[in-house]
Design an enzyme around this catalytic site. Structure first.
Site, PDB file in Angstrom:
ATOM      1  CG  HIS A  71      50.092  -4.052 -82.017  1.00  0.00           C
ATOM      2  ND1 HIS A  71      49.704  -5.341 -81.921  1.00  0.00           N
ATOM      3  CD2 HIS A  71      51.053  -3.605 -80.864  1.00  0.00           C
ATOM      4  CE1 HIS A  71      50.226  -5.524 -80.314  1.00  0.00           C
ATOM      5  NE2 HIS A  71      50.936  -4.597 -80.061  1.00  0.00           N
ATOM      6  CG  HIS A  73      53.494  -0.864 -77.562  1.00  0.00           C
ATOM      7  ND1 HIS A  73      52.266  -1.334 -76.557  1.00  0.00           N
ATOM      8  CD2 HIS A  73      53.402  -1.999 -78.252  1.00  0.00           C
ATOM      9  CE1 HIS A  73      51.929  -2.503 -76.826  1.00  0.00           C
ATOM     10  NE2 HIS A  73      52.505  -2.989 -77.838  1.00  0.00           N
ATOM     11  CG  LEU A  74      52.242   5.900 -79.836  1.00  0.00           C
ATOM     12  CD1 LEU A  74      51.364   7.112 -80.667  1.00  0.00           C
ATOM     13  CD2 LEU A  74      53.461   5.684 -80.964  1.00  0.00           C
ATOM     14  CG  ASN A 105      50.828  -1.469 -73.346  1.00  0.00           C
ATOM     15  OD1 ASN A 105      50.875  -0.680 -74.162  1.00  0.00           O
ATOM     16  ND2 ASN A 105      52.147  -2.121 -73.279  1.00  0.00           N
ATOM     17  CG  ASP A 164      49.554  -5.733 -77.050  1.00  0.00           C
ATOM     18  OD1 ASP A 164      49.379  -6.958 -77.389  1.00  0.00           O
ATOM     19  OD2 ASP A 164      50.534  -4.953 -76.936  1.00  0.00           O
ATOM     20  CG  HIS A 191      49.459 -10.560 -76.661  1.00  0.00           C
ATOM     21  ND1 HIS A 191      50.763  -9.955 -76.603  1.00  0.00           N
ATOM     22  CD2 HIS A 191      49.683 -11.638 -76.350  1.00  0.00           C
ATOM     23  CE1 HIS A 191      51.646 -10.607 -76.097  1.00  0.00           C
ATOM     24  NE2 HIS A 191      50.921 -11.911 -75.915  1.00  0.00           N
ATOM     25  CG  HIS A 249      51.669  -9.738 -81.742  1.00  0.00           C
ATOM     26  ND1 HIS A 249      51.442 -10.877 -80.961  1.00  0.00           N
ATOM     27  CD2 HIS A 249      51.663  -8.791 -80.895  1.00  0.00           C
ATOM     28  CE1 HIS A 249      50.996 -10.342 -79.799  1.00  0.00           C
ATOM     29  NE2 HIS A 249      51.201  -9.128 -79.713  1.00  0.00           N
ATOM     30  CG  ASP A 350      54.410  -5.671 -81.092  1.00  0.00           C
ATOM     31  OD1 ASP A 350      54.080  -4.781 -80.225  1.00  0.00           O
ATOM     32  OD2 ASP A 350      54.561  -6.709 -80.560  1.00  0.00           O
ATOM     33  CG  HIS A 354      61.368  -1.178 -74.295  1.00  0.00           C
ATOM     34  ND1 HIS A 354      60.620  -1.296 -73.271  1.00  0.00           N
ATOM     35  CD2 HIS A 354      61.103  -2.400 -74.991  1.00  0.00           C
ATOM     36  CE1 HIS A 354      59.703  -2.271 -73.523  1.00  0.00           C
ATOM     37  NE2 HIS A 354      59.896  -2.889 -74.425  1.00  0.00           N
TER      38      HIS A 354
HETATM   39 ZN   LIG Z   1      51.350  -7.857 -77.928  1.00  0.00          ZN
END
Ligand SMILES: [Zn+2]
Length: 475
Positions: A71, A73-74, A105, A164, A191, A249, A350, A354
């Site tokens: 999990h 996020h790139l 996402n 997600d 999720h 998660h 996860d 940001h």
């Molecule tokens: Zn999530």
């Protein structure tokens, strides 16, 4: 000691060589752990020898299979200021990960075959040997209205499906997603969040949220969704033998109890937990900085950080805003116990980087997420140091556990295999390092662990036989 400056140019990507004669080897695939020696030549594990007595120490140089993150996020495409495929894979390698599953996402979302191909091409052109496995969305545009073209996504190389942070609320659609993913032999990753209970939620619903005046996210929001998912899974699994649900998660004791019972009943469910839900608790929002296991009283209840005078940092640190929120110390203890007893199959970061703009705002307005790829190992070793979970179990949950969750995409991953291309991490179990912006490879801002010293400095990460990260100081 502070390490982790970018690897010297020219090192990343070259075929790996390594010779360690007194390491501590952890190999969950063969069920072995102990002293031994390992030789990697030209990227291939030339020899792996277990030595009885004397060699290696558990608190010395440890060699484990490369970690697999289910999990991450790139942020690429769409928010390259927060992360790119290249910076995300560099962060992964610095954290000891050799396989990263990218959540879909992005902007636009990975909901059609060309996007999966583009992600794989971006990983290829990054020059990193870290394997990127894209997940496709479960529904078109993550809108939760109709299924995405799951067959086309699978054919293009999607390793699983997930909406997600925008979980499918519609039960009928969720059932169909489980069935179609199952027919394709791939997991549906959910999720779990009952959206009717989390409108405007900012923090775990408990004493800390009440005192800080933050809107609460009840533990029941997760447990409700888990219960619904499992009820639907029971029906789908009876008709579609390949159906598999992976809950990501999990953060509450109640959710884990549901999963424990479902597993005992033979349902094809797996789950993961993040390092931050194991080790941090909601009192950090008030300014506490002790680990979750230090915030419990003798009967397992969360202590009052005000009464303990445990507040050492400013409250409302937006780096701590995450979804699901940091829970009570009791929930964190339940996560750790479920990791130890095998209810939890995998640890997933996860990783949610940001930009500073998205985090340097009032707590409730900050985008949720913690950039966790590079701090996962250190946080987990702190948990091992409590004696409540073993190093072997943690390594399993970072290697063979997630490989099994992946199914087809995980075949061959997660072991130290003589004669095969090396896929491993070497870390110094007791060397500590300080988490600093300058020592991290992620572009993401605001780790709540900045300034903290963690054990387990990664010295070398080898993926697919090639160097993915090498600590310049230990070269
Ligand atoms: Zn999530």
């Amino acid at each position: 000691m502070s390490v982790g400056a970018p690897s010297p140019a020219g090192v990343v990507g070259r075929s790996a060589d390594l010779e360690l004669s007194d390491a501590w080897l952890v190999d969950p695939a063969s069920g072995r752990e102990g002293g031994g020696e390992i030789v990697v030549r030209d990227g291939i594990v030339e020899s792996l020898r277990w030595l009885d007595g004397g060699a290696g120490r558990e608190d010395g140089i440890v060699v484990a299979p490369g970690f697999i993150d289910l999990h991450a996020h790139l942020r690429d495409p769409g928010n390259e200021a927060a992360e790119t495929v290249a910076s995300g894979l560099a962060a992964a390698a610095h954290g000891g990960f050799t396989t990263v599953c990218a959540m879909p996402n992005t902007t636009p979302p990975i909901d059609h075959a060309a996007m999966v191909a583009a992600m794989r091409a971006a990983a290829e052109s990054s020059g990193s040997p870290v394997r990127l496995l894209p997940f496709g969305t479960a529904t078109a545009g993550r809108a939760g209205e109709r299924l995405a073209a799951l067959g086309e996504l699978a054919a293009a190389g999607a390793a699983g499906f997930s909406d997600d942070g925008a979980p499918i609320q519609d039960g009928e659609l969720f059932r169909n997603a489980l069935a179609y993913a199952g027919m394709l032999g791939l997991p549906l990753i959910d999720h779990p969040e009952d959206g009717t209970l989390t409108v405007g939620a900012e923090a775990h619903d408990g004493l800390v949220a009440t005192v800080l005046g933050l809107r609460g996210c009840p533990a029941a929001a997760e447990a409700n969704a888990v219960a619904r998912d499992l009820a639907l899974l029971a029906e789908v699994a009876a008709e579609v033998p390949g159906a598999r649900l992976h809950l990501t998660h999990l953060s509450t004791a109640a959710s884990l109890d549901h999963v424990r019972r479902a597993k005992a009943a033979g349902l094809p469910v797996t789950c993961d937990v993040t390092p931050h839900h194991l080790a941090l608790s909601d009192e950090w929002l008030a300014g506490a900085r002790r680990w979750a296991w230090q915030a419990l009283d003798d009967d397992g209840a969360a202590r009052d950080p005000w009464r303990d005078a445990a507040l050492v940092a400013a409250p409302y640190d937006s780096a701590l805003r995450v979804n699901p929120p940091l829970r009570s110390a009791t929930d964190a203890a339940a996560c750790l116990a479920a990791l130890a007893d095998g209810t939890i199959d995998a640890i997933a970061t996860d990783h949610a980087p940001h930009t500073e703009v998205d985090k340097a705002v009032e707590f409730g307005l900050a985008r949720p997420g913690i950039a966790g790829l590079e701090t996962a190992l250190g946080v987990l070793l702190e948990a091992v140091d409590t004696g409540k979970v073993t190093l072997r179990r943690v390594v399993e949950a970072l290697t063979t556990g997630p490989a099994r969750v992946l199914g087809p995409a995980g075949v061959g991953l997660g072991g130290l295999i003589e004669g095969a291309p090396a896929e491993l991490v070497v870390f110094d179990r007791s060397a500590r390092w300080t988490v600093e912006s300058s020592s991290l490879h992620t572009r993401g801002h605001g780790s709540p662990l900045l300034g903290r010293s963690l054990p387990g400095r990664v010295m070398l990460t080898i993926a697919q036989g090639r160097v993915a990260f090498e600590d310049p100081e230990s070269a």
